[in-house]
Design a protein around this motif. Structure first.
Motif, PDB file in Angstrom:
ATOM      1  N   ILE A 115       0.852  -1.183   0.000  1.00  0.00           N
ATOM      2  CA  ILE A 115       0.000   0.000   0.000  1.00  0.00           C
ATOM      3  C   ILE A 115       0.891   1.237   0.000  1.00  0.00           C
ATOM      4  N   ILE A 116       0.550   2.176  -0.846  1.00  0.00           N
ATOM      5  CA  ILE A 116       1.284   3.436  -0.929  1.00  0.00           C
ATOM      6  C   ILE A 116       0.460   4.532  -0.264  1.00  0.00           C
ATOM      7  N   PHE A 117       1.084   5.249   0.633  1.00  0.00           N
ATOM      8  CA  PHE A 117       0.482   6.419   1.278  1.00  0.00           C
ATOM      9  C   PHE A 117       0.981   7.632   0.505  1.00  0.00           C
ATOM     10  N   LEU A 118       0.096   8.250  -0.286  1.00  0.00           N
ATOM     11  CA  LEU A 118       0.466   9.375  -1.134  1.00  0.00           C
ATOM     12  C   LEU A 118       0.052  10.678  -0.457  1.00  0.00           C
ATOM     13  N   MET A 119       1.005  11.583  -0.321  1.00  0.00           N
ATOM     14  CA  MET A 119       0.713  12.905   0.239  1.00  0.00           C
ATOM     15  C   MET A 119       0.865  13.941  -0.857  1.00  0.00           C
ATOM     16  N   HIS A 120      -0.064  14.877  -0.864  1.00  0.00           N
ATOM     17  CA  HIS A 120      -0.040  15.974  -1.831  1.00  0.00           C
ATOM     18  C   HIS A 120      -0.075  17.277  -1.052  1.00  0.00           C
ATOM     19  N   PRO A 121       0.814  18.211  -1.339  1.00  0.00           N
ATOM     20  CA  PRO A 121       0.823  19.459  -0.574  1.00  0.00           C
ATOM     21  C   PRO A 121      -0.352  20.368  -0.915  1.00  0.00           C
ATOM     22  N   VAL A 122      -0.651  21.236   0.022  1.00  0.00           N
ATOM     23  CA  VAL A 122      -1.599  22.316  -0.196  1.00  0.00           C
ATOM     24  C   VAL A 122      -0.823  23.423  -0.901  1.00  0.00           C
ATOM     25  N   PHE A 123      -1.434  24.040  -1.896  1.00  0.00           N
ATOM     26  CA  PHE A 123      -0.766  25.137  -2.589  1.00  0.00           C
ATOM     27  C   PHE A 123      -0.924  26.410  -1.763  1.00  0.00           C
ATOM     28  N   GLU A 124       0.192  26.979  -1.353  1.00  0.00           N
ATOM     29  CA  GLU A 124       0.163  28.205  -0.557  1.00  0.00           C
ATOM     30  C   GLU A 124       0.273  29.410  -1.486  1.00  0.00           C
ATOM     31  N   GLU A 125      -0.646  30.339  -1.339  1.00  0.00           N
ATOM     32  CA  GLU A 125      -0.654  31.517  -2.190  1.00  0.00           C
ATOM     33  C   GLU A 125       0.647  32.282  -2.025  1.00  0.00           C
ATOM     34  N   ASN A 126       1.229  32.686  -3.141  1.00  0.00           N
ATOM     35  CA  ASN A 126       2.522  33.385  -3.168  1.00  0.00           C
ATOM     36  C   ASN A 126       3.627  32.552  -2.535  1.00  0.00           C
ATOM     37  N   GLY A 127       3.440  31.238  -2.567  1.00  0.00           N
ATOM     38  CA  GLY A 127       4.407  30.367  -1.920  1.00  0.00           C
ATOM     39  C   GLY A 127       5.274  29.608  -2.891  1.00  0.00           C
ATOM     40  N   HIS A 128       6.396  29.198  -2.407  1.00  0.00           N
ATOM     41  CA  HIS A 128       7.310  28.341  -3.139  1.00  0.00           C
ATOM     42  C   HIS A 128       7.527  27.124  -2.270  1.00  0.00           C
ATOM     43  N   PHE A 129       7.636  25.972  -2.842  1.00  0.00           N
ATOM     44  CA  PHE A 129       7.700  24.742  -2.066  1.00  0.00           C
ATOM     45  C   PHE A 129       9.021  24.547  -1.332  1.00  0.00           C
ATOM     46  N   ASP A 130      10.023  25.349  -1.640  1.00  0.00           N
ATOM     47  CA  ASP A 130      11.279  25.257  -0.879  1.00  0.00           C
ATOM     48  C   ASP A 130      11.104  25.706   0.565  1.00  0.00           C
ATOM     49  N   ASN A 131      10.125  26.574   0.817  1.00  0.00           N
ATOM     50  CA  ASN A 131       9.869  27.019   2.193  1.00  0.00           C
ATOM     51  C   ASN A 131       8.414  26.748   2.566  1.00  0.00           C
ATOM     52  N   TYR A 132       7.952  25.570   2.285  1.00  0.00           N
ATOM     53  CA  TYR A 132       6.582  25.139   2.515  1.00  0.00           C
ATOM     54  C   TYR A 132       6.283  25.078   4.011  1.00  0.00           C
ATOM     55  N   SER A 133       5.266  25.800   4.437  1.00  0.00           N
ATOM     56  CA  SER A 133       4.991  25.912   5.879  1.00  0.00           C
ATOM     57  C   SER A 133       4.468  24.618   6.496  1.00  0.00           C
ATOM     58  N   LEU A 134       3.929  23.719   5.686  1.00  0.00           N
ATOM     59  CA  LEU A 134       3.383  22.481   6.228  1.00  0.00           C
ATOM     60  C   LEU A 134       4.351  21.296   6.115  1.00  0.00           C
ATOM     61  N   ALA A 135       5.599  21.561   5.775  1.00  0.00           N
ATOM     62  CA  ALA A 135       6.587  20.479   5.680  1.00  0.00           C
ATOM     63  C   ALA A 135       6.696  19.672   6.973  1.00  0.00           C
ATOM     64  N   PRO A 136       6.657  20.308   8.153  1.00  0.00           N
ATOM     65  CA  PRO A 136       6.697  19.513   9.386  1.00  0.00           C
ATOM     66  C   PRO A 136       5.499  18.560   9.532  1.00  0.00           C
ATOM     67  N   VAL A 137       4.349  18.967   9.045  1.00  0.00           N
ATOM     68  CA  VAL A 137       3.166  18.104   9.081  1.00  0.00           C
ATOM     69  C   VAL A 137       3.378  16.911   8.154  1.00  0.00           C
ATOM     70  N   HIS A 138       3.929  17.171   6.981  1.00  0.00           N
ATOM     71  CA  HIS A 138       4.228  16.073   6.053  1.00  0.00           C
ATOM     72  C   HIS A 138       5.200  15.084   6.699  1.00  0.00           C
ATOM     73  N   ALA A 139       6.202  15.602   7.397  1.00  0.00           N
ATOM     74  CA  ALA A 139       7.187  14.723   8.047  1.00  0.00           C
ATOM     75  C   ALA A 139       6.528  13.847   9.110  1.00  0.00           C
ATOM     76  N   LYS A 140       5.628  14.421   9.890  1.00  0.00           N
ATOM     77  CA  LYS A 140       4.931  13.644  10.926  1.00  0.00           C
ATOM     78  C   LYS A 140       4.023  12.588  10.311  1.00  0.00           C
ATOM     79  N   LEU A 141       3.310  12.969   9.262  1.00  0.00           N
ATOM     80  CA  LEU A 141       2.448  12.003   8.573  1.00  0.00           C
ATOM     81  C   LEU A 141       3.268  10.875   7.957  1.00  0.00           C
ATOM     82  N   ALA A 142       4.394  11.225   7.347  1.00  0.00           N
ATOM     83  CA  ALA A 142       5.257  10.213   6.740  1.00  0.00           C
ATOM     84  C   ALA A 142       5.789   9.258   7.797  1.00  0.00           C
TER      85      ALA A 142
END
Length: 93
Positions: free
Chosen positions: A1-28
């Motif tokens: 089973i693959i657990f696929l995570m997709h980020p939320v698009f943050e307005e005026n955001g770039h994924f290099d400084n994604y604010s929800l990265a810590p949440v992704h790490a906890k979920l992973a």
């Protein structure tokens, strides 16, 4: 089973400084501890700006839905994972 995570698009955001990265790490970590294979599309989006990958809206910004380019990046990333890990025979592609 693959657990696929997709980020939320943050307005005026770039994924290099994604604010929800810590949440992704906890979920992973939780998914891995449960024995799931983790694929986080955030890794595929890191070189992109959120506005490049979202659906256009007449009034505002859509933080949840990728456009065609966003879907293509996500699909290519998932396919590469599936082929690299041997879920399917790579010789068929």
């Amino acid at each position: 089973i693959i657990f696929l995570m997709h980020p939320v698009f943050e307005e005026n955001g770039h994924f290099d400084n994604y604010s929800l990265a810590p949440v992704h790490a906890k979920l992973a970590a939780a998914a891995t501890a449960a024995g799931l294979q983790v694929v986080d599309v955030l890794n595929a989006y890191r070189s992109h700006n959120a506005q490049e990958l979202t659906l256009p809206l007449k009034h505002g910004f859509d933080p949840l839905h990728p456009n065609e380019a966003g879907h293509e990046i996500a699909a290519d990333y998932l396919l590469a994972y599936i082929l690299d890990t041997g879920y399917v025979d790579a010789s068929t592609y």
